[in-house]
Design an enzyme around this catalytic site. Structure first.
Site, PDB file in Angstrom:
ATOM      1  N   LYS A  75      11.063 -22.218  -3.404  1.00  0.00           N
ATOM      2  CA  LYS A  75      12.113 -23.204  -3.159  1.00  0.00           C
ATOM      3  C   LYS A  75      11.598 -24.572  -3.544  1.00  0.00           C
ATOM      4  O   LYS A  75      10.468 -24.923  -3.198  1.00  0.00           O
ATOM      5  CB  LYS A  75      12.436 -23.184  -1.650  1.00  0.00           C
ATOM      6  CG  LYS A  75      13.517 -24.139  -1.219  1.00  0.00           C
ATOM      7  CD  LYS A  75      14.854 -23.445  -1.175  1.00  0.00           C
ATOM      8  CE  LYS A  75      16.015 -24.407  -1.034  1.00  0.00           C
ATOM      9  NZ  LYS A  75      16.304 -25.207  -2.243  1.00  0.00           N
ATOM     10  N   LYS A  99       4.774 -27.282   2.505  1.00  0.00           N
ATOM     11  CA  LYS A  99       5.841 -27.888   3.309  1.00  0.00           C
ATOM     12  C   LYS A  99       6.682 -26.819   4.020  1.00  0.00           C
ATOM     13  O   LYS A  99       6.992 -26.939   5.207  1.00  0.00           O
ATOM     14  CB  LYS A  99       6.734 -28.717   2.376  1.00  0.00           C
ATOM     15  CG  LYS A  99       7.631 -29.692   3.054  1.00  0.00           C
ATOM     16  CD  LYS A  99       8.459 -30.448   2.030  1.00  0.00           C
ATOM     17  CE  LYS A  99       7.610 -31.213   1.039  1.00  0.00           C
ATOM     18  NZ  LYS A  99       8.422 -31.955   0.064  1.00  0.00           N
ATOM     19  N   LYS A 111       9.174 -25.718  -7.972  1.00  0.00           N
ATOM     20  CA  LYS A 111       9.638 -27.052  -8.379  1.00  0.00           C
ATOM     21  C   LYS A 111      10.033 -27.010  -9.843  1.00  0.00           C
ATOM     22  O   LYS A 111       9.576 -26.137 -10.589  1.00  0.00           O
ATOM     23  CB  LYS A 111       8.532 -28.093  -8.190  1.00  0.00           C
ATOM     24  CG  LYS A 111       9.044 -29.510  -8.048  1.00  0.00           C
ATOM     25  CD  LYS A 111       9.572 -29.804  -6.652  1.00  0.00           C
ATOM     26  CE  LYS A 111      10.163 -31.179  -6.523  1.00  0.00           C
ATOM     27  NZ  LYS A 111      10.401 -31.535  -5.115  1.00  0.00           N
ATOM     28  N   THR A 195      16.488 -35.556   4.324  1.00  0.00           N
ATOM     29  CA  THR A 195      15.089 -35.943   4.089  1.00  0.00           C
ATOM     30  C   THR A 195      14.746 -37.198   4.903  1.00  0.00           C
ATOM     31  O   THR A 195      13.758 -37.227   5.645  1.00  0.00           O
ATOM     32  CB  THR A 195      14.849 -36.164   2.579  1.00  0.00           C
ATOM     33  OG1 THR A 195      15.217 -34.959   1.904  1.00  0.00           O
ATOM     34  CG2 THR A 195      13.411 -36.499   2.285  1.00  0.00           C
ATOM     35  N   ASN A 226      17.789 -41.803  -2.112  1.00  0.00           N
ATOM     36  CA  ASN A 226      18.286 -40.919  -1.054  1.00  0.00           C
ATOM     37  C   ASN A 226      17.383 -40.952   0.180  1.00  0.00           C
ATOM     38  O   ASN A 226      17.842 -41.255   1.291  1.00  0.00           O
ATOM     39  CB  ASN A 226      18.408 -39.490  -1.622  1.00  0.00           C
ATOM     40  CG  ASN A 226      18.790 -38.486  -0.561  1.00  0.00           C
ATOM     41  OD1 ASN A 226      18.012 -38.191   0.336  1.00  0.00           O
ATOM     42  ND2 ASN A 226      20.009 -37.981  -0.628  1.00  0.00           N
ATOM     43  N   SER A 363      18.096 -27.566   3.409  1.00  0.00           N
ATOM     44  CA  SER A 363      18.367 -26.690   2.258  1.00  0.00           C
ATOM     45  C   SER A 363      18.306 -25.230   2.713  1.00  0.00           C
ATOM     46  O   SER A 363      19.114 -24.396   2.286  1.00  0.00           O
ATOM     47  CB  SER A 363      17.340 -26.907   1.155  1.00  0.00           C
ATOM     48  OG  SER A 363      17.745 -27.952   0.309  1.00  0.00           O
TER      49      SER A 363
END
Ligand code: NAD
Length: 438
Positions: A75, A99, A111, A195, A226, A363
């Site tokens: 992810k 993470k 990524k 986030t 963001n 997510s």
């Protein structure tokens, strides 16, 4: 269109794996599992042809990396930036593995990115690029293998195009292939600010531990996108003083603090970071000082939140950082050399793999909702996010205190424990051919 500032570029992946070596001695993980994490599971490099509005053809380099899937499908976001390269994407994917383990969600790390300055592309060119990239990586991603999301200079609209393109290729609606989508296409409530909100929940835990009065705490935010905007907005709502913010063009400082919703309005509607106070759409300029990004980082504030890009605080400027608390909303803003310097000063760094994990956590919520076809309210999302962020913050803080280590090493050790446990649970023969951890 403004150019994006150049960054000092080292081999990010080589730098990133130094953190694993440091944390290893504090974690229950076999050295061979660490060795495995030093090599991404698979990498894909593609060239994306795009027909530009003027009829010419341009090719863009794109990358997707699946770093480790021991704990679940990989992810991680897709970044559009001129400096994207394979090493950066590999480092970002490694951080995603750690993470997801930090917050205990059932994903590995991945990524992606395209080397492009999206500010130079028209809306239609951007859509053609985004759809073209998905056509190139469609066999590499999927709801059970690798699930992209937004990152720097990508957003929910781009995620919507990408999901649509993937669904066309597979000839079935597949919302769970990508997260951070618009609500109307299966996005989750609360993903947009997740986030920044995750970082804010970390700060609230620190506030409780240290007995802070928010009104006495000044915050500087580097990068007003963001992550930075939502963090600043939530802190401002609680009375924290946001005294400085910046974007790629520079920053503004005001000792009394800014009205953050006004700054967001100016940045998002007028596309300008300006010191203003707005009532509805009428904005008046307020007094403020123009500063550079370098000056912002070195301000005498209580909290510094780097929320732009990696390698922002290096051995060159670490000695000049005055903030005693750093909240790493960006990925990799502090280099390993700078870590040492900040540690010597006694600064507390809430590390990226914890501080910005709110994004991937929501997510995950989005993916769960897509797969169950049942959608949660914003309050449910916030409650579940807060529970996870507070629980993991406190576990890592406690580990830091009891082992007398820095918070980053504690967070990595926390992640490595979970990854090590999953490696063992898989059975060792498939993974290494030898026995598990000692
Ligand atoms: P964004 O594109 O929304 O915003 C990036 C901001 O940084 C913009 O305001 C831009 O002007 C500014 N910026 C770019 N270069 C800069 C420079 N050299 N100096 C100062 N400011 C600069 O991106 P975002 O999603 O907010 O991501 C920011 C950071 O947060 C990245 O490191 C990203 O990997 C990390 N992050 C984002 C998410 C997410 O869900 N969006 C999740 C986890 C981590």
């Amino acid at each position: 269109m403004s150019a994006v500032e150049p960054l000092q570029q080292t081999d990010l992946f080589t730098e990133a794996i130094k953190r694993l070596d440091r944390a290893q001695e504090y974690a229950k993980v076999h050295p061979e599992a660490i060795e495995r994490l030093k090599h991404p599971k698979s990498v894909l490099s593609v060239a994306v042809p795009v027909r530009m509005d003027d009829g010419s053809l341009r090719l863009f380099d794109g990358y997707r990396v699946r770093h480790d899937d021991t704990r679940g499908p990989t992810k991680g976001g897709i970044r559009y930036h001129p400096q994207v390269d394979m090493s950066e994407v590999k480092a970002l994917a490694l951080w995603m593995t750690c993470k997801c383990a930090v917050v205990g969600i059932p994903f590995g790390g991945g990524k992606g990115g395209i080397s492009v300055n999206p500010k130079e592309l028209s809306h239609m060119e951007l859509e053609r690029l985004s759809r073209g990239f998905i056509r190139q990586i469609a066999d590499f991603i999927g709801p059970d293998t690798d699930i992209p999301a937004p990152d720097v200079y990508t957003n929910s609209r781009i995620m919507g195009w990408m999901m649509d393109e993937y669904s066309r290729i597979k000839r079935q609606k597949t919302p769970a292939v990508i997260t951070g989508k618009p609500i109307s296409l299966g996005g989750s409530q609360g993903r947009d600010d997740a986030t920044g909100r995750g970082g804010y929940y970390c700060l609230k835990e620190l506030e409780r531990i240290r007995g802070w009065n928010p009104k006495e705490i000044s915050i500087a935010v580097q990068g007003f996108g963001n992550a930075g905007q939502h963090f600043a907005r939530l802190c401002h709502n609680d009375g924290y003083k946001i005294v400085a913010v910046s974007d790629s063009r520079g920053g503004i400082y005001r000792e009394e603090g800014f009205d953050v919703p006004s700054l967001c309005y100016s940045k998002n509607v007028n596309r300008e970071l300006k010191a203003v106070y707005c009532k509805d759409s009428v904005c008046d300029t307020v007094e403020a000082t123009s500063i550079t990004n370098e000056q912002l980082l070195e301000l005498d504030v209580n909290v510094l939140a780097p929320a732009a890009l990696e390698n922002t605080i290096t051995d060159v400027n670490a000695g000049r950082i005055k903030a005693p608390v750093l909240v790493e909303l960006a990925n990799g803003p502090v280099t390993p050399e700078a870590d040492r310097s900040l540690e010597e000063k006694g600064s507390l760094v809430i590390p990226d793999i914890l501080a910005n994990a709110g994004g991937v956590t929501v997510s995950y919520f989005e993916w769960v909702q897509n797969r169950s076809g049942y959608y949660w309210t914003e309050e449910e999302v916030h409650t579940r996010l807060r529970e996870i962020m507070s629980r993991e913050f406190n576990a890592i803080y406690e580990r830091m205190t009891s082992a007398k280590i820095d918070m980053r090493t504690a967070a990595y050790a926390h992640a490595l424990d979970r990854i090590g446990e999953a490696v063992e649970a898989h059975g060792t023969s498939a993974f290494f051919g030898t026995s598990g951890r000692s």
